[in-house]
Design an enzyme around this catalytic site. Structure first.
Site, PDB file in Angstrom:
ATOM      1  N   GLN A 191      62.759  43.279  32.406  1.00 52.23           N
ATOM      2  CA  GLN A 191      64.113  42.728  31.915  1.00 52.23           C
ATOM      3  C   GLN A 191      65.404  43.346  32.717  1.00 52.23           C
ATOM      4  OE1 GLN A 191      61.931  42.959  27.758  1.00 52.23           O
ATOM      5  NE2 GLN A 191      64.072  42.631  27.601  1.00 52.23           N
ATOM      6  N   ARG A 304      71.796  50.765  16.257  1.00 47.66           N
ATOM      7  CA  ARG A 304      71.739  49.389  15.728  1.00 47.66           C
ATOM      8  C   ARG A 304      71.489  49.578  14.289  1.00 47.66           C
ATOM      9  NH1 ARG A 304      72.717  44.114  17.184  1.00 47.66           N
ATOM     10  NH2 ARG A 304      73.238  44.276  19.589  1.00 47.66           N
ATOM     11  N   PHE A 338      65.835  45.301  17.824  1.00 47.88           N
ATOM     12  CA  PHE A 338      66.468  46.731  18.268  1.00 47.88           C
ATOM     13  C   PHE A 338      66.802  47.547  17.162  1.00 47.88           C
ATOM     14  CE2 PHE A 338      69.264  48.985  21.227  1.00 47.88           C
ATOM     15  CZ  PHE A 338      68.422  49.064  22.321  1.00 47.88           C
ATOM     16  N   THR A 434      75.580  47.385  21.787  1.00 46.59           N
ATOM     17  CA  THR A 434      76.617  48.111  21.148  1.00 46.59           C
ATOM     18  C   THR A 434      77.121  49.277  22.106  1.00 46.59           C
ATOM     19  OG1 THR A 434      74.736  49.817  20.647  1.00 46.59           O
ATOM     20  CG2 THR A 434      75.182  48.014  19.062  1.00 46.59           C
ATOM     21  N   GLU A 707      67.073  36.956  18.983  1.00 44.32           N
ATOM     22  CA  GLU A 707      66.705  38.271  18.320  1.00 44.32           C
ATOM     23  C   GLU A 707      66.898  37.638  16.571  1.00 44.32           C
ATOM     24  OE1 GLU A 707      69.058  41.213  20.380  1.00 44.32           O
ATOM     25  OE2 GLU A 707      67.292  42.459  19.968  1.00 44.32           O
TER      26      GLU A 707
HETATM   27  N1  MTE Z   1      61.316  34.750  24.038  1.00 42.74           N
HETATM   28  C1  MTE Z   1      60.399  34.579  24.713  1.00 42.74           C
HETATM   29  N2  MTE Z   1      59.622  33.457  24.929  1.00 42.74           N
HETATM   30  N3  MTE Z   1      60.035  35.756  25.378  1.00 42.74           N
HETATM   31  C2  MTE Z   1      60.574  36.917  25.417  1.00 42.74           C
HETATM   32  O1  MTE Z   1      60.164  38.048  25.847  1.00 42.74           O
HETATM   33  N4  MTE Z   1      62.553  38.205  24.207  1.00 42.74           N
HETATM   34  C3  MTE Z   1      63.474  38.012  22.988  1.00 42.74           C
HETATM   35  C4  MTE Z   1      64.134  37.078  22.978  1.00 42.74           C
HETATM   36  N5  MTE Z   1      63.025  35.793  23.026  1.00 42.74           N
HETATM   37  C5  MTE Z   1      61.703  37.000  24.543  1.00 42.74           C
HETATM   38  C6  MTE Z   1      62.051  35.590  24.010  1.00 42.74           C
HETATM   39  C7  MTE Z   1      64.463  39.318  23.137  1.00 42.74           C
HETATM   40  S1  MTE Z   1      63.677  40.673  22.447  1.00 42.74           S
HETATM   41  C8  MTE Z   1      65.671  39.258  23.459  1.00 42.74           C
HETATM   42  S2  MTE Z   1      66.785  40.088  23.493  1.00 42.74           S
HETATM   43  C9  MTE Z   1      66.047  37.714  24.038  1.00 42.74           C
HETATM   44  O2  MTE Z   1      64.809  36.750  24.262  1.00 42.74           O
HETATM   45  C10 MTE Z   1      66.699  37.926  25.460  1.00 42.74           C
HETATM   46  O3  MTE Z   1      67.068  36.632  26.064  1.00 42.74           O
HETATM   47  P1  MTE Z   1      68.500  36.301  25.968  1.00 42.74           P
HETATM   48  O4  MTE Z   1      69.388  37.430  26.058  1.00 42.74           O
HETATM   49  O5  MTE Z   1      68.503  35.495  27.139  1.00 42.74           O
HETATM   50  O6  MTE Z   1      68.176  35.553  24.737  1.00 42.74           O
HETATM   51  N1  LUZ Z   2      69.620  47.003  24.193  1.00 44.56           N
HETATM   52  C1  LUZ Z   2      70.777  47.959  24.403  1.00 44.56           C
HETATM   53  C2  LUZ Z   2      69.670  46.112  23.180  1.00 44.56           C
HETATM   54  O1  LUZ Z   2      70.606  48.699  25.358  1.00 44.56           O
HETATM   55  N2  LUZ Z   2      71.689  47.709  23.507  1.00 44.56           N
HETATM   56  C3  LUZ Z   2      71.491  46.914  22.478  1.00 44.56           C
HETATM   57  O2  LUZ Z   2      72.749  46.888  21.502  1.00 44.56           O
HETATM   58  C4  LUZ Z   2      70.596  46.170  22.169  1.00 44.56           C
HETATM   59  N3  LUZ Z   2      70.554  45.459  21.247  1.00 44.56           N
HETATM   60  C5  LUZ Z   2      69.622  44.644  21.155  1.00 44.56           C
HETATM   61  C6  LUZ Z   2      68.529  44.594  21.918  1.00 44.56           C
HETATM   62  N4  LUZ Z   2      68.597  45.515  22.972  1.00 44.56           N
HETATM   63 MO1  MOS Z   3      65.458  42.513  23.305  1.00 42.17          MO
HETATM   64  S1  MOS Z   3      64.754  43.987  22.184  1.00 42.17           S
HETATM   65  O1  MOS Z   3      67.072  43.199  23.313  1.00 42.17           O
HETATM   66  O2  MOS Z   3      64.955  42.789  24.687  1.00 42.17           O
END
Ligand code: MTE
Ligand code: LUZ
Ligand code: MOS
Length: 759
Positions: A191, A304, A338, A434, A707
């Site tokens: 990621q 968080r 998170f 954050t 999330e």
């Molecule tokens: N959806 C799918 N299908 N696969 C993933 O790995 N990760 C989740 C969410 N939805 C995820 C997912 C997480 S932890 C986050 S932070 C967000 O997708 C990240 O993508 P975005 O910032 O583009 O929403």
């Molecule tokens: N990652 C991070 C995160 O580095 N900072 C954040 O605040 C956060 N929040 C949600 C998921 N990943």
């Molecule tokens: Mo999502 S826990 O911010 O990859």
């Protein structure tokens, strides 16, 4: 990209890391993991492994040319163990062979001896021994000590929540290939392409410009590849660098489960006070986070937890303290939410406890304490465009809360061996990293002279649809058919210094950057069109649906002709743009500020049915009202809500991660770890989106969606607990998750249930 990932997935044509064609001479790596949680390495002899057919090298920390260090926030994590081991599953050596099977098999022939020491696995024990990742932090508002006196009801107790395995379908993987002059190309299932680039450069002692990282897509990340994809890429790169040949490293499921961190288990204490009318007057909580053996992202996750300690509620007097405790388990890491979900369960438990103690319906206490416009969060930010009450009330109007409560109570009067339970789960989740500095992104857009468009950003596609959203944003900005636009890989050579795709900000940040880059090109095209159409003011020209408009009317010029004309007049058809979220800031000395661009709100109504003889249960229904802003793509958002909900329910009702007293993971195969499947999902699911729901603080008035809906799953825990209490009203059921059938049955049959959780 004439198609989205969706179509490719369905046809089985999407390329994941292990599908990349092997470059010539490619070797395969396997990692030797520590079998002990804690101890000293007394012998490490690779000779027998090296003697095996096909084995090319066994590398240890002594082979690292740069720094043996991959810690990001705290420098406390060696890439390969050096003299001591700190968790079961810690990488000790990497075996490189001509085939993957040979590399994996040869690990057994490395003579590894460890003098074990007693591990600490419990965060409270670690805390008592002073084993902290950083000093505890406290967020406070009002005067909590003075407030208890005016409370009619005060309750206190303890909450324990478990770990959670990410279970991305694609395990951790990387492929590193040496290029000329000591440089490297790395494909990684990460990621965070820049984190991998930086990690590889550091471990190999190279400047970042010598390392190119490329990411097409992930088969899921869920936070598990925000920080923890880096080690595997570094190990593959180490092999490629030392041997001068490409090296691929793909973890099998058992290795992935042993060697990678999970959602942090938390153990927490709370105290909450209500007025006679049911207003929350005071709330106090302490969170003990089980960080594992290295910091990883634990301190950010802890922060968080503090931000979300009061969830969607207005609490005038608050004091919450959080400690990140170092144990001898695998370093735990980011996972959807998170740290937010762990804290929200504690708040909900405290409210549930207090309402029941006061003899008030839990949902009435929740409803009367919801945040209102202008209320202050404990971290000093005000709730703006607050939709806590609105999502609750619209959920109530759409799904009739009172009727559902009556139906559940009715059912319970009529049945003895089956009981139903209901819970309402409001959610308020802050959007932005954050760590303020991370809230930036860049995009590089090329319009080719046939009119097709290539967009690069730092966003990583992992199934969440970020590429589809960015494509729609770019199409909207340029005024062309989305079919003309292709999202290129995330590549550190094209877009630099990227933040991880995380914190649900992927499309907010990268979409905004892509839009700015497209608008730059559009402005140049408008000038070209104005000249061609012989008008002075370029603002009179627009592009919509692939056609050029003059004063809103069709002009005799197509998109293709316009792009051609621009090229022949030597106009730049490429643009790079930068976006940084405005108005953010947080003062960590005062623990006050404006850490989030905005909040996402929502309310879910969860109903569960329990089989009192077996302890099994199922989620009868989830009815929810989600604040998705003006959605860029409704189907994608709906998929995110449904997936996150299932994952949240799984965390609290189904998935159990357990370690034995030697700190060894009990369930390290797919067969022994239960993840949500279709049968587990709610029998009835209604997802509605708030409408209208503008959001001037994100691109095209959208809202981040990745999330927040995870936390609707918390309602599943309280609905099941509600059903258990319907069966056993005498019970003082502890707030311990996951509430698996085993734990449920133990509760239902225990003549004298313990007040506090067993470990
Ligand atoms: N959806 C799918 N299908 N696969 C993933 O790995 N990760 C989740 C969410 N939805 C995820 C997912 C997480 S932890 C986050 S932070 C967000 O997708 C990240 O993508 P975005 O910032 O583009 O929403
Ligand atoms: N990652 C991070 C995160 O580095 N900072 C954040 O605040 C956060 N929040 C949600 C998921 N990943
Ligand atoms: Mo999502 S826990 O911010 O990859």
């Amino acid at each position: 990209m004439r198609t989205d990932d969706l179509q490719l997935h369905v046809r089985g044509e999407s390329v994941f890391l292990d599908d990349l064609p092997a470059p010539e001479g490619c070797l395969e790596a396997a990692v030797l993991l520590s079998p002990e949680a804690r101890g000293r390495v007394t012998r490490l002899d690779a000779a027998p492994a090296l003697a095996r057919e096909g084995v090319v090298a066994v590398l240890t920390c002594a082979d690292i040319p740069g720094e043996n260090q991959i810690g990001t926030i705290v420098q406390d994590e060696p890439l390969l163990a050096d003299g001591e081991v700190h968790f079961q599953g810690q990488p000790v050596a990497v075996v490189i062979a001509r085939t993957r099977a040979a590399a994996r098999a040869a690990r057994a022939d490395v003579r590894l001896e460890i003098a074990p020491e007693d591990p600490v696995t419990d965060p409270r024990e670690a805390f008592a021994r002073g084993r902290l990742i950083q000093p505890p932090r406290t967020f406070a508002l009002g005067d909590v000590d003075a407030a208890w006196e005016s409370c009619a009801t005060v309750v206190s107790g303890r909450v324990d929540t478990g770990a959670q395995e990410h279970f991305y379908l694609e395990t951790q993987a990387a492929l590193a290939a040496p290029a000329e002059d000591g440089t490297l190309r790395v494909a990684s299932s990460t990621q965070a392409p820049t984190a991998v680039q930086k990690g590889v450069a550091r471990v190999l002692g190279l400047p970042m410009h010598a390392v190119e990282v490329d990411v097409r897509r992930l088969g899921g990340g869920f936070g598990g590849k925000e920080d923890q994809a880096t080690a595997w890429a570094c190990l593959a790169a180490l092999g490629a660098h030392r041997l001068g040949r490409p090296v691929r490293l793909v973890l099998d499921r058992a290795d992935d489960m042993r060697a990678t961190g999970k959602r942090h288990p938390y153990s927490s204490d709370y105290r909450l006070g209500l007025s006679a009318e049911g207003d929350v007057l005071a709330y106090e909580a302490s969170f003990y986070q089980n960080a594992g053996a290295a910091a990883d992202l634990s301190t950010a996750i802890l922060e968080r937890s503090l931000f979300h300690a009061t969830n969607a509620y207005r609490v005038p007097n608050v004091r919450v303290t959080a400690a990140s405790c170092r144990t001898d388990l695998v370093p735990h890491t980011a996972f959807r939410g998170f740290g937010g979900p762990q804290a929200m369960v504690v708040m909900e438990a405290a409210l549930d406890h207090a309402a029941r103690a006061a003899g008030l319906p839990v949902h009435e206490v929740q409803r009367r304490n919801l945040l209102r416009e202008g209320d202050v969060f404990p971290y000093g930010m005000r709730a703006e465009e607050c939709r806590a009450e609105r999502t609750w009330d619209e959920a109530d109007a759409a799904y009739d809360l009172a009727a559902r409560r009556r139906a559940v109570d009715d059912f319970n009067r009529r049945h003895r061996d089956r009981k139903r339970g209901l819970a309402v789960q409001p959610v308020c989740f802050g959007i932005s990293f954050t760590n303020t500095a991370l809230n930036q992104a860049r995009a590089l857009v090329h319009v080719y002279h046939d009119g097709s468009v290539n967009v690069s950003t730092g966003a990583v596609e992992m199934g969440q649809g970020v590429n589809r959203k960015i494509r729609l944003v770019a199409a909207d900005a340029l005024g062309v058919d989305p079919a003309r636009i292709r999202l290129d890989t995330s590549n550190t050579g094209r877009v630099a210094n990227t933040s991880p795709t995380a914190a649900s900000t992927g499309s907010d940040l990268n979409g905004a950057a892509a839009r700015l880059a497209c608008l730059q090109i559009l402005a140049r095209l408008q000038r070209v069109a104005a000249a061609k159409l012989q008008v002075e003011d370029p603002a009179r020209v627009a592009v919509r649906d692939d056609a050029v408009l003059l004063d809103g009317d069709p002009a005799p010029l197509t998109w293709e002709e316009l792009v051609q004309a621009a090229y022949w007049s030597r106009t730049d058809l490429s643009a790079h743009a930068h976006f940084a979220t405005p108005d953010l800031g947080f003062d960590r000395a005062a623990e006050k500020g404006r850490p989030f661009a905005y909040h996402v709100y929502g309310t879910a109504v969860v109903e569960v049915e329990l089989d009192c003889l077996r302890g099994t249960s199922f989620v009868e229904s989830v009815h929810l009202m989600h604040d998705g802003g003006r959605s860029i793509d409704r189907a994608t958002d709906r998929g995110q809500v449904e997936g996150a909900l299932a994952q949240g329910l799984g965390w609290l009702l189904l998935e159990e991660v357990a370690w034995d007293d030697r700190g060894r993971l009990r369930h390290d195969t797919a067969g022994k770890y239960k993840v949500p499947d279709l049968d587990f999902c709610p029998r009835e699911l209604a997802v509605r989106f708030l409408d209208p729901a503008d959001n001037p603080r994100a691109v095209l008035h959208s809202k981040a969606v990745g999330e927040p809906p995870f936390m609707y799953g918390i309602g599943g825990f309280f609905a099941l607990r509600d059903a258990i209490l319907a069966a056993r009203p005498d019970l003082r059921a502890p707030y311990v998750a996951p509430l698996t059938p085993e734990r449920t049955l133990l509760l239902l049959t225990d003549p004298n249930p313990p007040e506090e959780s067993p470990k």
